[in-house]
Design an enzyme around this catalytic site. Structure first.
Site, PDB file in Angstrom:
ATOM      1  N   LYS A 279      32.191  45.095  20.899  1.00  0.00           N
ATOM      2  CA  LYS A 279      33.597  45.136  21.291  1.00  0.00           C
ATOM      3  C   LYS A 279      34.492  44.897  20.068  1.00  0.00           C
ATOM      4  O   LYS A 279      35.430  45.629  19.829  1.00  0.00           O
ATOM      5  CB  LYS A 279      33.846  44.079  22.371  1.00  0.00           C
ATOM      6  CG  LYS A 279      35.293  43.982  22.802  1.00  0.00           C
ATOM      7  CD  LYS A 279      35.479  42.993  23.925  1.00  0.00           C
ATOM      8  CE  LYS A 279      36.965  42.745  24.142  1.00  0.00           C
ATOM      9  NZ  LYS A 279      37.237  41.812  25.222  1.00  0.00           N
TER      10      LYS A 279
ATOM     11  N   GLU B  89      25.711  39.340  13.734  1.00  0.00           N
ATOM     12  CA  GLU B  89      24.359  39.842  14.023  1.00  0.00           C
ATOM     13  C   GLU B  89      24.356  41.371  14.079  1.00  0.00           C
ATOM     14  O   GLU B  89      23.509  42.043  13.479  1.00  0.00           O
ATOM     15  CB  GLU B  89      23.859  39.298  15.380  1.00  0.00           C
ATOM     16  CG  GLU B  89      23.587  37.815  15.420  1.00  0.00           C
ATOM     17  CD  GLU B  89      24.804  36.994  15.805  1.00  0.00           C
ATOM     18  OE1 GLU B  89      25.955  37.503  15.696  1.00  0.00           O
ATOM     19  OE2 GLU B  89      24.609  35.837  16.207  1.00  0.00           O
TER      20      GLU B  89
ATOM     21  N   GLY C 270      33.441  41.128  27.134  1.00  0.00           N
ATOM     22  CA  GLY C 270      32.119  41.552  26.661  1.00  0.00           C
ATOM     23  C   GLY C 270      31.071  41.534  27.766  1.00  0.00           C
ATOM     24  O   GLY C 270      30.315  42.488  27.961  1.00  0.00           O
ATOM     25  N   ARG C 271      31.035  40.430  28.528  1.00  0.00           N
ATOM     26  CA  ARG C 271      29.994  40.302  29.566  1.00  0.00           C
ATOM     27  C   ARG C 271      30.311  41.112  30.821  1.00  0.00           C
ATOM     28  O   ARG C 271      29.530  41.114  31.764  1.00  0.00           O
ATOM     29  CB  ARG C 271      29.783  38.820  29.901  1.00  0.00           C
ATOM     30  CG  ARG C 271      31.056  38.068  30.275  1.00  0.00           C
ATOM     31  CD  ARG C 271      30.822  36.557  30.281  1.00  0.00           C
ATOM     32  NE  ARG C 271      32.065  35.814  30.453  1.00  0.00           N
ATOM     33  CZ  ARG C 271      32.917  35.508  29.485  1.00  0.00           C
ATOM     34  NH1 ARG C 271      32.667  35.886  28.234  1.00  0.00           N
ATOM     35  NH2 ARG C 271      34.007  34.811  29.722  1.00  0.00           N
TER      36      ARG C 271
ATOM     37  N   GLU D 194      28.720  31.879  30.465  1.00  0.00           N
ATOM     38  CA  GLU D 194      29.779  32.111  29.482  1.00  0.00           C
ATOM     39  C   GLU D 194      31.138  32.168  30.197  1.00  0.00           C
ATOM     40  O   GLU D 194      32.165  31.829  29.619  1.00  0.00           O
ATOM     41  CB  GLU D 194      29.519  33.397  28.687  1.00  0.00           C
ATOM     42  CG  GLU D 194      30.252  33.414  27.347  1.00  0.00           C
ATOM     43  CD  GLU D 194      29.924  34.617  26.476  1.00  0.00           C
ATOM     44  OE1 GLU D 194      30.363  35.728  26.798  1.00  0.00           O
ATOM     45  OE2 GLU D 194      29.236  34.442  25.443  1.00  0.00           O
TER      46      GLU D 194
ATOM     47  N   HIS E  80       3.507  31.571  40.069  1.00  0.00           N
ATOM     48  CA  HIS E  80       2.310  31.047  39.404  1.00  0.00           C
ATOM     49  C   HIS E  80       2.668  30.296  38.133  1.00  0.00           C
ATOM     50  O   HIS E  80       1.815  30.087  37.269  1.00  0.00           O
ATOM     51  CB  HIS E  80       1.339  32.192  39.113  1.00  0.00           C
ATOM     52  CG  HIS E  80       0.833  32.819  40.374  1.00  0.00           C
ATOM     53  ND1 HIS E  80      -0.237  32.314  41.079  1.00  0.00           N
ATOM     54  CD2 HIS E  80       1.304  33.879  41.094  1.00  0.00           C
ATOM     55  CE1 HIS E  80      -0.434  33.055  42.157  1.00  0.00           C
ATOM     56  NE2 HIS E  80       0.498  33.998  42.197  1.00  0.00           N
TER      57      HIS E  80
ATOM     58  N   LYS F 191      29.521  29.901  15.151  1.00  0.00           N
ATOM     59  CA  LYS F 191      29.698  31.049  14.239  1.00  0.00           C
ATOM     60  C   LYS F 191      30.278  30.568  12.899  1.00  0.00           C
ATOM     61  O   LYS F 191      29.834  30.975  11.831  1.00  0.00           O
ATOM     62  CB  LYS F 191      30.653  32.078  14.848  1.00  0.00           C
ATOM     63  CG  LYS F 191      30.124  32.813  16.056  1.00  0.00           C
ATOM     64  CD  LYS F 191      31.139  33.875  16.489  1.00  0.00           C
ATOM     65  CE  LYS F 191      30.802  34.461  17.845  1.00  0.00           C
ATOM     66  NZ  LYS F 191      31.830  35.353  18.370  1.00  0.00           N
TER      67      LYS F 191
END
Ligand code: F6P
Length: 510
Positions: free
Chosen positions: A197, A203, A254-255, A340, A371, A480
């Site tokens: 965005k 990253e 973003g999400r 978030e 399990h 950050k």
């Protein structure tokens, strides 16, 4: 009014105290209509809420809480395009990305026209790439909302993916991830989608630069054909030499962005028609959220239940159990969506809150979870509400597998509730453990769209009741900033002014 100052909150507190002896088995015995009362159909999704720690009084009080905190006014403000993300002075309009063309008048008509202009361009490009047999591998480079949504959806809809293309997702700045993907690729048959965005995320920028360098080192020359950017910051993409771009807008968080250009890998995987169905499924859920009466509104009922559990019964987590292996990235996707959005400690005025907000979300696909950690869910000391997601019809012909899968998910919900008497102690199950059961008829683009929009809106509901801004994410900023400083120190070796632990760790990793 802040939720904890409402009469409904006080009444819920009193109700919760009296509720201490609530038992699901007795609740079903006492109320013949319970299963029906606590079932809710919504577009593409059926929900059985009846195995939850609630009764009719709880629901009535929660609905009063919604009224007294102005939930519908806040919802309607979102659908009017008001700047409800006030700390960033932005509207919250991911829902507009699913709105049919030309269906709105007034101030939202122009942004809707832009949405469809971009959508048409993006779907045209997606179809072009699908028809291009020379491109065999599509690599999405992005992180957080620019990774989790498309990755989750491409996996979930794998049965709709045309053969001939492989989809890869690189998110981590850990070079092992990019290196492992690049190892098996050839420059002239690979398309990189740089999804960000902001186009500033360290990253993604690091991975994008390394992918560009790899492409050139492999003899690749045509960057325009092999790289595209999905971003609101087209200028920054141009700066690193990417000219093929698909934009979106600052009012898409973003999400909440898998419906925008960030969904391009999904469109490439399932085609323009499939992507249209995904949007239509989500839109149907938007309509349900906007128009269904609160008492029959599934996102509202789920969001209110989340508040009840978090603030009155003190259940601090929710486990997600999708009984479909293609939904295996759904828990990770929901973690970002919920935590978030609602992991906030101050109200909309910046005042510290005296009550809890976001629960911890976690989970794995069933039956694998059974399990592994279901032991704790059945016999541990903490109560963890479970959210099962099951799909009625499989797309394979291994009928006995699917019957067994469905038998397991229903049996787990039953076992959690019923428990088992055993005098020995170790084999005793207390039962009375809550769960929600979400059921899709089939896993299709439309049902996935509805399921995800449902989750978006339930997060909206609890965030609105808590009076927080669910649409910013300042909490990720500090790390950050500090990483930049530490990075410089890793290069230089300078540990001056650091606390003793950080200085020692830095010295160790150098
Ligand atoms: O660091 C958090 C965050 O801003 C998320 O909200 C977002 O989804 C992710 O980073 C990626 O951001 P971008 O798409 O701008 O690269």
């Amino acid at each position: 009014m802040r939720c904890d100052r409402t009469p409904a909150w006080q009444a819920l507190q009193a109700h919760a105290t009296a509720f201490k002896s609530f038992d699901l088995r007795q609740a079903f015995a006492a109320d013949a209509g319970r299963a029906v009362q606590f079932s809710q159909s919504a577009p593409q999704v059926f929900a059985d809420l009846s195995k939850n720690h609630t009764d009719r009084t709880t629901e009535a009080l929660l609905l009063a809480l919604a009224e007294q905190t102005g939930l519908t006014a806040h919802r309607d403000a979102m659908f009017r395009g008001e700047h409800i993300n006030h700390t960033e002075d932005r509207a919250v309009m991911h829902w507009l990305l699913r709105q049919p063309a030309g269906s709105l008048q007034g101030a939202l008509a122009a942004p809707l026209a832009q949405v469809h202009e971009t959508l048409d361009a993006m779907l045209h490009y997606a179809e072009q790439v699908r028809a291009d047999s020379a491109i065999t591998d599509v690599v999405n480079i992005g992180i957080g909302g620019s990774d989790l949504g498309p990755q989750m959806a491409v996996l979930a809809l794998q049965d709709f993916v045309a053969p001939g293309k492989r989809f890869h997702f690189v998110s981590n700045v850990d070079g092992h991830e990019l290196a492992a993907v690049l190892k098996n690729l050839k420059a002239n048959s690979t398309l990189f989608l740089i999804a960000s965005k902001t186009f500033t995320t360290i990253e993604t920028m690091t991975n994008a630069r390394s992918a560009l360098a790899w492409f050139k080192a492999q003899g690749g020359v045509d960057v325009a054909r092999h790289f595209a950017a999905l971003t609101t910051n087209v200028a920054a993409a141009a700066e690193i030499g990417i000219r093929t771009t698909f934009g979106f807008w600052d009012w898409v968080g973003g999400r909440y962005s898998m419906w925008s250009a960030i969904g391009l890998p999904v469109a490439m995987a399932i085609g323009a028609q499939g992507f249209g169905d995904l949007l239509a499924g989500a839109h149907a859920m938007d309509q349900h959220f906007e128009h269904a009466p609160l008492a029959q509104n599934l996102p509202v009922r789920l969001g209110l239940l989340d508040v009840w559990y978090r603030n009155f019964l003190n259940y601090t987590s929710r486990s997600i159990a999708p009984y479909h292996s293609a939904l295996r990235r759904v828990p990770a996707y929901l973690q970002q969506l919920e935590m978030e959005s609602n992991g906030k400690r101050v109200d909309r005025n910046g005042q510290a809150l005296p009550y809890g907000t976001s629960p911890v979300l976690w989970g794995e696909p069933g039956t694998n979870g059974q399990h592994a950690y279901f032991q704790m869910l059945h016999q541990g000391t903490d109560v963890v509400p479970l959210e099962f997601i099951a799909v009625k019809k499989p797309t394979h012909s291994l009928a006995d597998h699917h019957e067994l899968l469905l038998a397991n998910v229903i049996a787990q919900a039953q076992a959690l509730m019923l428990g088992k008497e055993d005098a020995g102690g170790h084999k005793h199950f207390t039962g009375n453990r809550p769960s929600t059961f979400l059921l899709l008829d089939e896993l299709t683009p439309a049902s996935l769209g509805a399921l995800i929009a449902l989750q978006e809106h339930r997060v909206f509901v609890s965030g609105a009741i808590w009076g927080i801004n669910s649409f910013d994410q300042w909490g990720v900023e500090l790390g950050k900033v500090l990483a930049k400083d530490i990075h410089a120190r890793i290069v230089s070796g300078d540990t001056s002014g650091l606390d003793a632990s950080t200085a020692a760790l830095l010295a160790r990793v150098r």
